[in-house]
Design a protein around this motif. Structure first.
Motif, mmCIF file in Angstrom:
data_model
loop_
_atom_site.group_PDB
_atom_site.id
_atom_site.type_symbol
_atom_site.label_atom_id
_atom_site.label_comp_id
_atom_site.label_asym_id
_atom_site.label_seq_id
_atom_site.Cartn_x
_atom_site.Cartn_y
_atom_site.Cartn_z
ATOM 1 N N UNK A 1 -7.727 -6.980 12.630
ATOM 2 C CA UNK A 1 -8.982 -5.877 11.954
ATOM 3 C C UNK A 1 -7.820 -5.095 11.847
ATOM 4 N N UNK A 2 -7.873 -3.871 12.470
ATOM 5 C CA UNK A 2 -6.761 -3.383 11.457
ATOM 6 C C UNK A 2 -6.096 -3.676 10.542
ATOM 7 N N UNK A 3 -5.072 -5.270 10.569
ATOM 8 C CA UNK A 3 -3.667 -5.624 9.970
ATOM 9 C C UNK A 3 -4.794 -4.840 7.841
ATOM 10 N N UNK A 4 -5.815 -5.852 8.590
ATOM 11 C CA UNK A 4 -6.119 -6.317 8.053
ATOM 12 C C UNK A 4 -7.250 -4.889 6.849
ATOM 13 N N UNK A 5 -7.556 -3.829 7.653
ATOM 14 C CA UNK A 5 -7.862 -2.127 6.814
ATOM 15 C C UNK A 5 -6.414 -1.958 6.200
ATOM 16 N N UNK A 6 -5.832 -1.972 7.228
ATOM 17 C CA UNK A 6 -4.245 -1.274 6.671
ATOM 18 C C UNK A 6 -3.527 -1.556 5.313
ATOM 19 N N UNK A 7 -3.728 -3.579 5.139
ATOM 20 C CA UNK A 7 -3.418 -3.931 3.917
ATOM 21 C C UNK A 7 -4.474 -3.517 2.963
ATOM 22 N N UNK A 8 -5.586 -3.091 3.382
ATOM 23 C CA UNK A 8 -6.199 -3.344 2.349
ATOM 24 C C UNK A 8 -6.046 -1.798 1.207
ATOM 25 N N UNK A 9 -5.844 -0.904 2.323
ATOM 26 C CA UNK A 9 -5.849 0.375 1.829
ATOM 27 C C UNK A 9 -4.414 0.802 0.805
ATOM 28 N N UNK A 10 -3.499 -0.842 1.380
ATOM 29 C CA UNK A 10 -2.203 -0.721 0.334
ATOM 30 C C UNK A 10 -2.274 -1.690 -1.275
ATOM 31 N N UNK A 11 -3.746 -2.349 -0.888
ATOM 32 C CA UNK A 11 -3.815 -3.569 -1.915
ATOM 33 C C UNK A 11 -4.728 -2.880 -3.018
ATOM 34 N N UNK A 12 -4.977 -1.558 -2.050
ATOM 35 C CA UNK A 12 -5.633 -0.708 -3.561
ATOM 36 C C UNK A 12 -5.333 0.631 -4.003
ATOM 37 N N UNK A 13 -3.745 0.646 -3.520
ATOM 38 C CA UNK A 13 -2.511 1.599 -4.093
ATOM 39 C C UNK A 13 -1.907 0.539 -5.253
ATOM 40 N N UNK A 14 -1.607 -0.436 -4.815
ATOM 41 C CA UNK A 14 -0.462 -1.335 -5.383
ATOM 42 C C UNK A 14 -1.213 -2.205 -6.902
ATOM 43 N N UNK A 15 -0.557 -2.150 -7.458
ATOM 44 C CA UNK A 15 -0.897 -3.549 -8.698
ATOM 45 C C UNK A 15 0.010 -4.649 -8.432
ATOM 46 N N UNK A 16 -0.126 -6.263 -8.806
ATOM 47 C CA UNK A 16 0.442 -7.284 -8.934
ATOM 48 C C UNK A 16 1.663 -6.942 -9.760
ATOM 49 N N UNK A 17 2.497 -7.729 -8.818
ATOM 50 C CA UNK A 17 3.595 -6.908 -10.462
ATOM 51 C C UNK A 17 2.819 -8.333 -11.516
ATOM 52 N N UNK A 18 2.269 -9.234 -11.520
ATOM 53 C CA UNK A 18 1.420 -9.890 -12.587
ATOM 54 C C UNK A 18 0.638 -8.254 -13.479
ATOM 55 N N UNK A 19 -0.130 -7.647 -12.979
ATOM 56 C CA UNK A 19 -0.470 -7.035 -13.718
ATOM 57 C C UNK A 19 0.230 -6.027 -14.725
ATOM 58 N N UNK A 20 1.162 -5.532 -13.168
ATOM 59 C CA UNK A 20 2.021 -4.388 -14.365
ATOM 60 C C UNK A 20 2.821 -5.136 -15.671
#
Length: 129
Positions: A101-120
């Motif tokens: 659960x903690x891993x999921x929360x931390x990853x979700x924070x990063x996902x909101x911060x960074x775009x995907x390579x495809x989006x860039x």
């Protein structure tokens, strides 16, 4: 490529008249596992832990390495999440549940911060037009 071939083979083996959709999905999932998807999922879980580490340099190296190879944490998390959600509730102890659960929360924070390579790439193409 091996995963895709395994999925195609599993699809051919299934008799559409006798099997329902759930059985076909289960067969495809098992074929991917046999083709190495399970190992890939474990590696992706490890990468998620490294990407969410408190050590900023390690975190930056992981994210930069993914980016340089044309991947993103979004791709990695998708595989890792598939692995995590495959756990049976009764097979996971409280400590492991808390850690994931903690891993999921931390990853979700990063996902909101960074775009995907495809989006860039799409953003860069839009800027050039």
């Amino acid at each position: 490529a091996a995963v895709e071939a395994a999925e195609v083979a599993a699809a051919r083996e299934s008799d559409a008249e006798e099997e329902d959709e759930a059985d076909a999905e289960e067969r495809a999932y098992l074929a991917r596992m046999e083709a190495g998807s399970y190992t890939l999922q474990l590696v992706d879980v490890c990468l998620c832990y490294a990407a969410t580490a408190k050590n900023k340099q390690l975190r930056q190296q992981v994210l930069h390495g993914l980016y340089e190879d044309g991947f993103s944490l979004h791709d990695i998390w998708a595989n890792a999440f598939d692995h995590i959600k495959s756990f049976g509730i009764d097979t996971v102890d409280a400590v492991q549940r808390k850690q994931t659960e903690e891993l999921g929360k931390e990853v979700e924070k990063l996902l909101q911060k960074y775009t995907t390579v495809k989006e860039e790439g799409a953003d860069a193409e839009a800027e050039q037009e």
